[in-house]
Design a protein around this motif. Structure first.
Motif, short mmCIF file in Angstrom:
data_model
loop_
_atom_site.label_atom_id
_atom_site.label_comp_id
_atom_site.label_asym_id
_atom_site.label_seq_id
_atom_site.Cartn_x
_atom_site.Cartn_y
_atom_site.Cartn_z
N LYS A 1 36.60 28.78 20.77
CA LYS A 1 36.16 29.23 19.45
C LYS A 1 34.64 29.25 19.43
CE LYS A 1 36.75 28.24 14.55
NZ LYS A 1 37.25 27.26 13.58
N GLU A 2 34.08 30.40 19.08
CA GLU A 2 32.62 30.54 19.01
C GLU A 2 32.08 29.75 17.83
OE1 GLU A 2 31.14 34.46 19.48
OE2 GLU A 2 32.43 34.86 21.20
N GLU B 1 24.03 27.23 26.36
CA GLU B 1 23.57 26.55 27.58
C GLU B 1 24.71 26.01 28.44
OE1 GLU B 1 20.81 23.49 26.47
OE2 GLU B 1 19.55 24.91 25.37
N ILE B 2 25.81 25.63 27.83
CA ILE B 2 26.90 24.98 28.56
C ILE B 2 27.61 25.97 29.47
CG2 ILE B 2 29.19 23.92 28.29
CD1 ILE B 2 28.05 22.48 25.83
N ALA C 1 35.41 15.42 20.84
CA ALA C 1 34.31 15.94 20.03
C ALA C 1 33.00 15.28 20.43
CB ALA C 1 34.59 15.67 18.55
N VAL C 2 31.97 16.11 20.59
CA VAL C 2 30.66 15.65 21.01
C VAL C 2 29.62 16.14 20.00
CG1 VAL C 2 28.95 15.73 22.85
CG2 VAL C 2 31.37 15.73 23.42
N LYS C 3 28.78 15.23 19.52
CA LYS C 3 27.72 15.61 18.60
C LYS C 3 26.56 16.22 19.38
CE LYS C 3 24.54 13.79 15.16
NZ LYS C 3 24.00 12.59 14.51
N VAL C 4 26.06 17.35 18.90
CA VAL C 4 24.90 18.01 19.50
C VAL C 4 23.88 18.30 18.40
CG1 VAL C 4 26.23 19.03 21.39
CG2 VAL C 4 25.93 20.31 19.28
N ASP C 5 22.62 18.48 18.79
CA ASP C 5 21.59 18.78 17.81
C ASP C 5 21.70 20.20 17.27
OD1 ASP C 5 20.42 16.25 18.02
OD2 ASP C 5 19.16 16.88 19.70
N ASP C 6 22.15 21.13 18.12
CA ASP C 6 22.21 22.54 17.74
C ASP C 6 23.43 23.16 18.44
OD1 ASP C 6 21.91 25.38 17.74
OD2 ASP C 6 19.73 25.17 17.51
N VAL C 7 24.48 23.43 17.67
CA VAL C 7 25.72 23.96 18.24
C VAL C 7 25.48 25.29 18.96
CG1 VAL C 7 27.94 25.02 17.64
CG2 VAL C 7 27.38 22.77 16.79
N ASP C 8 24.72 26.18 18.32
CA ASP C 8 24.52 27.49 18.92
C ASP C 8 23.78 27.40 20.25
OD1 ASP C 8 25.47 29.53 16.72
OD2 ASP C 8 24.39 27.94 15.68
#
Length: 124
Positions: free
Chosen positions: A93-94, A85-86, A73-80
């Motif tokens: 899972k979207e 971008e990745i 698990a990686v914390k990101v500022d904005d999942v969407d």
């Protein structure tokens, strides 16, 4: 990005909690169940706050290498935004809200097929 936890599939979450707390001096930090009640997720943390998610699903006993380790698990500022971008090698899972976990999450695969969870905490 910050690594938040690694998820391990376990056959008995209470036994695993006991082992990590007694043998490695981890502290139990929190937990939640899936809405269907089939999976119990409990977390233990080391002195630096790095967590292991111990996931126990009813009727499943992980026994093979591919079943023992679940995801990073990686914390990101904005999942969407991160999801878009990745350069993933497979969407698992979207993006979607996970109220029981207090987070918005998405799952993708890395080039070798490992599951990577992107996590954005939900606002209180």
């Amino acid at each position: 990005m910050v690594i938040l936890h690694t998820c391990l599939n376990v056959s008995d979450v209470d036994q695993s909690i006991e082992w990590y707390t007694e043998n490695l001096d981890f502290e139990e930090s929190w937990g939640f169940e899936t809405p269907d009640g089939e999976t119990v997720n409990r977390y233990v943390a080391d002195d630096n706050g790095v967590e292991l998610q111990l996931s126990d699903t009813e009727g499943q006993t992980p026994s093979e290498e591919g079943e023992l380790w679940d995801h990073l698990a990686v914390k990101v500022d904005d999942v969407d935004a991160a999801f878009e971008e990745i350069d993933d090698h497979g969407v698992i899972k979207e993006p979607g809200d996970q109220p029981a976990a207090g987070a918005r999450t998405a799952f993708v695969r890395d080039p070798d097929g490992h599951a990577i969870e992107l996590i954005e905490p939900l606002e209180d």
